[in-house]
Design a protein around this motif. Structure first.
Motif, PDB file in Angstrom:
ATOM      1  N   ALA A  60       5.029   0.643  -7.696  1.00  0.00           N
ATOM      2  CA  ALA A  60       4.146   0.205  -7.147  1.00  0.00           C
ATOM      3  C   ALA A  60       4.159  -1.375  -7.959  1.00  0.00           C
ATOM      4  O   ALA A  60       3.350  -1.903  -7.714  1.00  0.00           O
ATOM      5  CB  ALA A  60       2.918   1.405  -7.743  1.00  0.00           C
ATOM      6  N   ASP A  61       4.326  -0.623  -8.994  1.00  0.00           N
ATOM      7  CA  ASP A  61       4.447  -2.143  -9.851  1.00  0.00           C
ATOM      8  C   ASP A  61       5.202  -3.715  -9.680  1.00  0.00           C
ATOM      9  O   ASP A  61       4.909  -4.397  -9.566  1.00  0.00           O
ATOM     10  CB  ASP A  61       4.531  -1.973 -11.701  1.00  0.00           C
ATOM     11  CG  ASP A  61       3.736  -0.617 -12.351  1.00  0.00           C
ATOM     12  OD1 ASP A  61       2.439  -0.617 -11.593  1.00  0.00           O
ATOM     13  OD2 ASP A  61       3.858  -0.007 -13.248  1.00  0.00           O
ATOM     14  N   GLU A  62       6.463  -2.751  -9.162  1.00  0.00           N
ATOM     15  CA  GLU A  62       7.115  -4.018  -8.503  1.00  0.00           C
ATOM     16  C   GLU A  62       6.735  -4.415  -7.606  1.00  0.00           C
ATOM     17  O   GLU A  62       6.915  -5.769  -7.535  1.00  0.00           O
ATOM     18  CB  GLU A  62       9.111  -3.454  -8.238  1.00  0.00           C
ATOM     19  CG  GLU A  62       9.700  -3.122  -9.480  1.00  0.00           C
ATOM     20  CD  GLU A  62      10.911  -2.035  -9.573  1.00  0.00           C
ATOM     21  OE1 GLU A  62      10.623  -2.123  -8.124  1.00  0.00           O
ATOM     22  OE2 GLU A  62      11.386  -1.949 -10.204  1.00  0.00           O
ATOM     23  N   LYS A  63       6.200  -3.832  -6.554  1.00  0.00           N
ATOM     24  CA  LYS A  63       5.927  -4.308  -5.168  1.00  0.00           C
ATOM     25  C   LYS A  63       4.430  -5.640  -5.312  1.00  0.00           C
ATOM     26  O   LYS A  63       4.641  -6.744  -4.796  1.00  0.00           O
ATOM     27  CB  LYS A  63       5.059  -3.684  -4.002  1.00  0.00           C
ATOM     28  CG  LYS A  63       7.059  -2.888  -3.983  1.00  0.00           C
ATOM     29  CD  LYS A  63       7.298  -3.587  -2.841  1.00  0.00           C
ATOM     30  CE  LYS A  63       8.230  -2.634  -2.268  1.00  0.00           C
ATOM     31  NZ  LYS A  63       9.590  -3.471  -1.293  1.00  0.00           N
ATOM     32  N   ILE A  64       3.828  -4.449  -6.557  1.00  0.00           N
ATOM     33  CA  ILE A  64       2.377  -5.931  -6.472  1.00  0.00           C
ATOM     34  C   ILE A  64       3.182  -7.211  -7.378  1.00  0.00           C
ATOM     35  O   ILE A  64       2.517  -8.025  -6.981  1.00  0.00           O
ATOM     36  CB  ILE A  64       1.082  -5.209  -7.983  1.00  0.00           C
ATOM     37  CG1 ILE A  64       0.509  -3.965  -7.113  1.00  0.00           C
ATOM     38  CG2 ILE A  64       0.337  -6.025  -8.473  1.00  0.00           C
ATOM     39  CD1 ILE A  64       0.080  -2.823  -7.850  1.00  0.00           C
ATOM     40  N   GLY A 102       4.096   4.570  -9.564  1.00  0.00           N
ATOM     41  CA  GLY A 102       5.508   5.099 -10.597  1.00  0.00           C
ATOM     42  C   GLY A 102       5.722   3.196 -10.371  1.00  0.00           C
ATOM     43  O   GLY A 102       4.785   1.714  -9.729  1.00  0.00           O
ATOM     44  N   THR A 103       6.711   2.970 -10.788  1.00  0.00           N
ATOM     45  CA  THR A 103       7.561   2.012 -10.720  1.00  0.00           C
ATOM     46  C   THR A 103       7.464   1.055 -10.033  1.00  0.00           C
ATOM     47  O   THR A 103       7.815  -0.728 -10.058  1.00  0.00           O
ATOM     48  CB  THR A 103       8.638   1.841 -12.239  1.00  0.00           C
ATOM     49  OG1 THR A 103       9.930   2.167 -11.527  1.00  0.00           O
ATOM     50  CG2 THR A 103       8.114   1.961 -13.414  1.00  0.00           C
ATOM     51  N   SER A 112       0.675  -1.298  -0.173  1.00  0.00           N
ATOM     52  CA  SER A 112       0.504   0.136  -0.046  1.00  0.00           C
ATOM     53  C   SER A 112       0.892   1.096   0.315  1.00  0.00           C
ATOM     54  O   SER A 112       0.831   2.105  -0.714  1.00  0.00           O
ATOM     55  CB  SER A 112      -0.735   0.505   1.585  1.00  0.00           C
ATOM     56  OG  SER A 112      -0.262   0.003   2.318  1.00  0.00           O
ATOM     57  N   GLU A 113       1.748   1.243   1.118  1.00  0.00           N
ATOM     58  CA  GLU A 113       2.435   2.846   0.691  1.00  0.00           C
ATOM     59  C   GLU A 113       3.510   2.679  -0.956  1.00  0.00           C
ATOM     60  O   GLU A 113       3.347   4.172  -1.304  1.00  0.00           O
ATOM     61  CB  GLU A 113       4.133   2.257   1.850  1.00  0.00           C
ATOM     62  CG  GLU A 113       4.567   3.072   2.238  1.00  0.00           C
ATOM     63  CD  GLU A 113       6.102   2.737   2.798  1.00  0.00           C
ATOM     64  OE1 GLU A 113       7.124   3.153   2.619  1.00  0.00           O
ATOM     65  OE2 GLU A 113       5.986   2.735   4.778  1.00  0.00           O
ATOM     66  N   ALA A 114       3.109   1.644  -1.553  1.00  0.00           N
ATOM     67  CA  ALA A 114       4.456   1.892  -2.589  1.00  0.00           C
ATOM     68  C   ALA A 114       3.429   2.142  -4.062  1.00  0.00           C
ATOM     69  O   ALA A 114       3.433   2.982  -4.592  1.00  0.00           O
ATOM     70  CB  ALA A 114       4.852   0.198  -3.033  1.00  0.00           C
TER      71      ALA A 114
END
Length: 93
Positions: free
Chosen positions: A76-80, A73-74, A66-68
């Motif tokens: 967020a995509d990486e964490k998902i 940006g990228t 959720s923080e990401a």
């Protein structure tokens, strides 16, 4: 700070209990206990590890992912993607 930090002591207690279960399994094998009894205890230890992993996953989603997403940006995509891969590994196990 990791998502599990607030519950670190609880996770450690659970893992120490699981460690005791695994040591008990070793003793059962050393003592030539009945195979079904050993399998039952293996199942219990496996469920206990799964409960810890689900708790960690939940905390990871609530904190790290959720923080990401908030940052966007990228990252967020990486964490998902990372969380999706972790979920896939848990489902396969």
């Amino acid at each position: 700070m990791h998502g599990y930090t607030d519950n670190k002591d609880a996770h450690l207690r659970r893992l120490k209990r699981i460690e005791g279960q695994v040591r008990g399994l070793q003793r059962m094998i050393e003592n030539d206990d009945y195979c079904i009894d050993v399998l039952t205890q293996i199942s219990a230890a496996t469920r206990a590890l799964q409960a810890v992993s689900l708790g960690l996953l939940d905390e990871h989603l609530k904190h790290c992912v959720s923080e990401a997403i908030t940052e966007g940006g990228t990252k967020a995509d990486e964490k998902i993607a990372e969380a999706s891969n972790a979920i896939a590994r848990l489902v396969r196990s």
